[in-house]
Motif scaffolding. Sequence first.
Motif, PDB file in Angstrom:
ATOM      1  N   THR A  19       0.826  -1.212   0.000  1.00 42.11           N
ATOM      2  CA  THR A  19       0.000   0.000   0.000  1.00 42.11           C
ATOM      3  C   THR A  19       0.859   1.260   0.000  1.00 42.11           C
ATOM      4  O   THR A  19       0.338   2.346  -0.260  1.00 42.11           O
ATOM      5  CB  THR A  19      -0.932   0.020   1.219  1.00 42.11           C
ATOM      6  OG1 THR A  19      -0.157  -0.147   2.410  1.00 42.11           O
ATOM      7  CG2 THR A  19      -1.957  -1.098   1.135  1.00 42.11           C
ATOM      8  N   ALA A  20       2.145   1.142   0.307  1.00 44.34           N
ATOM      9  CA  ALA A  20       3.039   2.286   0.202  1.00 44.34           C
ATOM     10  C   ALA A  20       3.402   2.510  -1.259  1.00 44.34           C
ATOM     11  O   ALA A  20       3.460   1.562  -2.060  1.00 44.34           O
ATOM     12  CB  ALA A  20       4.307   2.050   1.019  1.00 44.34           C
ATOM     13  N   ALA A  21       3.645   3.744  -1.621  1.00 40.68           N
ATOM     14  CA  ALA A  21       3.969   4.088  -3.014  1.00 40.68           C
ATOM     15  C   ALA A  21       5.454   3.818  -3.257  1.00 40.68           C
ATOM     16  O   ALA A  21       6.305   4.658  -2.972  1.00 40.68           O
ATOM     17  CB  ALA A  21       3.625   5.540  -3.287  1.00 40.68           C
ATOM     18  N   TYR A  22       5.769   2.641  -3.800  1.00 43.03           N
ATOM     19  CA  TYR A  22       7.161   2.278  -4.012  1.00 43.03           C
ATOM     20  C   TYR A  22       7.577   2.378  -5.484  1.00 43.03           C
ATOM     21  O   TYR A  22       8.747   2.180  -5.811  1.00 43.03           O
ATOM     22  CB  TYR A  22       7.430   0.860  -3.502  1.00 43.03           C
ATOM     23  CG  TYR A  22       6.752  -0.237  -4.301  1.00 43.03           C
ATOM     24  CD1 TYR A  22       7.432  -0.903  -5.320  1.00 43.03           C
ATOM     25  CD2 TYR A  22       5.439  -0.603  -4.051  1.00 43.03           C
ATOM     26  CE1 TYR A  22       6.819  -1.903  -6.054  1.00 43.03           C
ATOM     27  CE2 TYR A  22       4.821  -1.592  -4.774  1.00 43.03           C
ATOM     28  CZ  TYR A  22       5.516  -2.250  -5.770  1.00 43.03           C
ATOM     29  OH  TYR A  22       4.890  -3.235  -6.500  1.00 43.03           O
ATOM     30  N   VAL A  23       6.646   2.679  -6.372  1.00 39.47           N
ATOM     31  CA  VAL A  23       6.963   2.815  -7.797  1.00 39.47           C
ATOM     32  C   VAL A  23       6.964   4.304  -8.137  1.00 39.47           C
ATOM     33  O   VAL A  23       5.905   4.939  -8.182  1.00 39.47           O
ATOM     34  CB  VAL A  23       5.956   2.059  -8.678  1.00 39.47           C
ATOM     35  CG1 VAL A  23       6.372   2.159 -10.148  1.00 39.47           C
ATOM     36  CG2 VAL A  23       5.853   0.601  -8.257  1.00 39.47           C
ATOM     37  N   THR A  24       8.135   4.847  -8.361  1.00 33.87           N
ATOM     38  CA  THR A  24       8.236   6.268  -8.701  1.00 33.87           C
ATOM     39  C   THR A  24       8.422   6.492 -10.193  1.00 33.87           C
ATOM     40  O   THR A  24       8.193   7.607 -10.679  1.00 33.87           O
ATOM     41  CB  THR A  24       9.397   6.919  -7.948  1.00 33.87           C
ATOM     42  OG1 THR A  24      10.603   6.196  -8.233  1.00 33.87           O
ATOM     43  CG2 THR A  24       9.143   6.889  -6.442  1.00 33.87           C
ATOM     44  N   PRO A  56      -7.155   1.136  -1.744  1.00 32.53           N
ATOM     45  CA  PRO A  56      -5.709   0.936  -1.616  1.00 32.53           C
ATOM     46  C   PRO A  56      -5.029   0.342  -2.836  1.00 32.53           C
ATOM     47  O   PRO A  56      -3.803   0.420  -2.950  1.00 32.53           O
ATOM     48  CB  PRO A  56      -5.589  -0.016  -0.417  1.00 32.53           C
ATOM     49  CG  PRO A  56      -6.891  -0.748  -0.382  1.00 32.53           C
ATOM     50  CD  PRO A  56      -7.923   0.237  -0.857  1.00 32.53           C
ATOM     51  N   PHE A  57      -5.802  -0.253  -3.782  1.00 35.59           N
ATOM     52  CA  PHE A  57      -5.189  -0.948  -4.911  1.00 35.59           C
ATOM     53  C   PHE A  57      -5.722  -0.509  -6.276  1.00 35.59           C
ATOM     54  O   PHE A  57      -5.233  -0.990  -7.295  1.00 35.59           O
ATOM     55  CB  PHE A  57      -5.373  -2.464  -4.759  1.00 35.59           C
ATOM     56  CG  PHE A  57      -4.776  -3.017  -3.496  1.00 35.59           C
ATOM     57  CD1 PHE A  57      -3.418  -2.916  -3.249  1.00 35.59           C
ATOM     58  CD2 PHE A  57      -5.573  -3.625  -2.535  1.00 35.59           C
ATOM     59  CE1 PHE A  57      -2.857  -3.419  -2.074  1.00 35.59           C
ATOM     60  CE2 PHE A  57      -5.027  -4.131  -1.365  1.00 35.59           C
ATOM     61  CZ  PHE A  57      -3.669  -4.028  -1.137  1.00 35.59           C
ATOM     62  N   HIS A  58      -6.701   0.353  -6.327  1.00 31.82           N
ATOM     63  CA  HIS A  58      -7.293   0.763  -7.597  1.00 31.82           C
ATOM     64  C   HIS A  58      -6.580   2.010  -8.117  1.00 31.82           C
ATOM     65  O   HIS A  58      -6.470   3.004  -7.403  1.00 31.82           O
ATOM     66  CB  HIS A  58      -8.777   1.073  -7.407  1.00 31.82           C
ATOM     67  CG  HIS A  58      -9.570   1.063  -8.676  1.00 31.82           C
ATOM     68  ND1 HIS A  58      -9.146   1.651  -9.846  1.00 31.82           N
ATOM     69  CD2 HIS A  58     -10.787   0.514  -8.971  1.00 31.82           C
ATOM     70  CE1 HIS A  58     -10.043   1.478 -10.788  1.00 31.82           C
ATOM     71  NE2 HIS A  58     -11.053   0.785 -10.279  1.00 31.82           N
ATOM     72  N   PRO A  59      -6.071   1.995  -9.368  1.00 30.03           N
ATOM     73  CA  PRO A  59      -5.431   3.206  -9.896  1.00 30.03           C
ATOM     74  C   PRO A  59      -6.349   4.425  -9.916  1.00 30.03           C
ATOM     75  O   PRO A  59      -5.878   5.557  -9.841  1.00 30.03           O
ATOM     76  CB  PRO A  59      -5.012   2.799 -11.314  1.00 30.03           C
ATOM     77  CG  PRO A  59      -4.936   1.320 -11.289  1.00 30.03           C
ATOM     78  CD  PRO A  59      -5.983   0.871 -10.311  1.00 30.03           C
ATOM     79  N   ASN A  60      -7.645   4.198 -10.008  1.00 33.90           N
ATOM     80  CA  ASN A  60      -8.607   5.302  -9.980  1.00 33.90           C
ATOM     81  C   ASN A  60      -9.063   5.614  -8.553  1.00 33.90           C
ATOM     82  O   ASN A  60     -10.213   5.980  -8.322  1.00 33.90           O
ATOM     83  CB  ASN A  60      -9.828   4.971 -10.841  1.00 33.90           C
ATOM     84  CG  ASN A  60      -9.528   5.071 -12.313  1.00 33.90           C
ATOM     85  OD1 ASN A  60      -8.449   5.479 -12.710  1.00 33.90           O
ATOM     86  ND2 ASN A  60     -10.471   4.665 -13.138  1.00 33.90           N
ATOM     87  N   CYS A  61      -8.134   5.474  -7.610  1.00 39.71           N
ATOM     88  CA  CYS A  61      -8.483   5.575  -6.194  1.00 39.71           C
ATOM     89  C   CYS A  61      -9.156   6.892  -5.828  1.00 39.71           C
ATOM     90  O   CYS A  61      -9.945   6.943  -4.894  1.00 39.71           O
ATOM     91  CB  CYS A  61      -7.240   5.368  -5.343  1.00 39.71           C
ATOM     92  SG  CYS A  61      -5.864   6.481  -5.745  1.00 39.71           S
ATOM     93  N   ALA A 115      -5.288  -7.447   3.086  1.00 38.49           N
ATOM     94  CA  ALA A 115      -4.063  -6.979   2.429  1.00 38.49           C
ATOM     95  C   ALA A 115      -3.880  -5.480   2.607  1.00 38.49           C
ATOM     96  O   ALA A 115      -2.770  -5.004   2.870  1.00 38.49           O
ATOM     97  CB  ALA A 115      -4.101  -7.344   0.947  1.00 38.49           C
ATOM     98  N   GLY A 116      -4.973  -4.728   2.468  1.00 39.43           N
ATOM     99  CA  GLY A 116      -4.873  -3.289   2.634  1.00 39.43           C
ATOM    100  C   GLY A 116      -4.500  -2.878   4.051  1.00 39.43           C
ATOM    101  O   GLY A 116      -3.825  -1.871   4.259  1.00 39.43           O
ATOM    102  N   THR A 117      -4.917  -3.682   5.032  1.00 43.59           N
ATOM    103  CA  THR A 117      -4.556  -3.398   6.418  1.00 43.59           C
ATOM    104  C   THR A 117      -3.111  -3.792   6.690  1.00 43.59           C
ATOM    105  O   THR A 117      -2.368  -3.072   7.374  1.00 43.59           O
ATOM    106  CB  THR A 117      -5.489  -4.160   7.376  1.00 43.59           C
ATOM    107  OG1 THR A 117      -6.849  -3.815   7.082  1.00 43.59           O
ATOM    108  CG2 THR A 117      -5.187  -3.810   8.825  1.00 43.59           C
ATOM    109  N   ALA A 118      -2.681  -4.945   6.143  1.00 47.12           N
ATOM    110  CA  ALA A 118      -1.312  -5.411   6.366  1.00 47.12           C
ATOM    111  C   ALA A 118      -0.298  -4.518   5.666  1.00 47.12           C
ATOM    112  O   ALA A 118       0.747  -4.167   6.229  1.00 47.12           O
ATOM    113  CB  ALA A 118      -1.173  -6.853   5.887  1.00 47.12           C
ATOM    114  N   GLY A 119      -0.539  -4.189   4.393  1.00 45.10           N
ATOM    115  CA  GLY A 119       0.309  -3.249   3.683  1.00 45.10           C
ATOM    116  C   GLY A 119       1.459  -3.833   2.915  1.00 45.10           C
ATOM    117  O   GLY A 119       2.171  -3.100   2.222  1.00 45.10           O
TER     118      GLY A 119
END
Length: 497
Positions: free
Chosen positions: A83-88, A156-161, A436-440
């Motif tokens: 859930t963290a933004a790791y793709v820059t 947490p996982f949808h690109p259109n968040c 999954a969204g809670t675990a991260g």
Amino acid sequence: MHRPLTAEAEVAGDLSAVRPELAARYAAELPAARAAVLTRLWRALTHEPLPWVASRGPDGDGVTLRLRDGRRLHGPAPDPYATAAYVTAVRLDDVPYDRPARLMADLAVPHGAGLAAELDHSAASLALSRAGQPPHPQEWPDTDWEWEQRVVDGHPFHPNCRARPGFSVAEQLALAPEHRPLVELGLVPVPAEACLVTGAWPREMRDGRRMLVPVHPWQAAHVLKRPCGEGLTAHPLMSLRTLALDGAVHVKTALTARLTSSVRDISVPSVAASMTLSAFGAELAARSGGLLHVTRTLGAVTDGSPDLAAVLRESPRACAGPGERVLPVAALATTALPRSPSWLAGFARLALGVGLRLLELGVALEAHGQNLLVVLSATGAPVRLVYRDLADIRVSPARLARHGVPVPDLPARIVTDDVTALRRKLFGSLVAGALAGTAGSAAALRAALEPAVRELPRTPDLAALCARPLPTKALTLMRLTPGGTGDLWAELPNPLR
């Protein structure tokens, strides 16, 4: 080729007019918002069955996608549960991309232009949402709507968040829950004989022989295109179109706008089935051993169109006892609780135990972080679950019959004995979604699931959960499939294998 995209600039221009004090913070939030959306998009590109991707495989320090037209797309090794933004940034052939909308536009795949515009809007709206946050949020809010309004980043996982096409900056600031506004709902009078009403419609929402239907102000302005009568002051909740009224009532309004993926109207069949589903939910809760409460539908009304309808529901806070708090699972990530592996394992055991018990009975909940709530004790321990909105569950008549549960008259679209459909509904929403969204991360999800599954009854459904890839909705593929009906699915690496 970089094509011009305008949402970020449009939001900046509008913000300078309506809230100039947020302009600098908005600009500062844009890079991180782009990375958050790009991370979600990369998850889809590396795992969904996209027809224009020929192959995927490890390559050096990451993974390379080989497209059917011969191009190559390279990025970091994916964690589908992060859930963290790791793709820059990712590289399409030799060109780096840090803006997800530009990447989608230059991929030039069928129907990609429309998705690119939504991604552009998602990143801009996410930056706007983050820019408006107070520096130090209260750790334990006192009201249900304050918990809901802490979920700033959306899905947490949808690109259109955070995509909200059709909403201006002023409308987002005035209506979106993360900006914490008070919203004035209109009341539209409709002759009772022209309405379908189920349940008990309250006296204060009647005017003689006319029903007063709560209307969202965006719907009044953009869809009904009519002024509404004096209305109700309410607090917007996580879904934006559902709001908390004073007292213990939530109202779901029709909102004919595409938010994330779906147009949020209220169909006539859903109003007709609302009380039947509510009674069925009470039956399910009674068979949960006291570990689940399903919020009751109090009443529903429609004038016969999906554009003018409303549903009144019991607030989940009615399910909390003295000293307890109830909050959406999506809001758990805003607390320190999930950082404790033992707490997360206990929550996973509770949620999986209830979900699998109901699946064995014949009901697959769509237990994502918005529909599923958790009741916490005074010490923060997860003690019970609350579920709201039964509209998208799946029900197996054969399984219900095996357990002696009467099969109610339910809408045909939610009835199925297909075991794959039932398991996808629960596992995709609960495990690949809420847990999954809670675990991260994949590692944290695995650490939570392993002790939980060891303590659960050994059933065929649990065996399938442990042994097979984990299903999840192919959210990006669904947005690239206009006119498609029903869900499309992807498979993720099973953290338990």
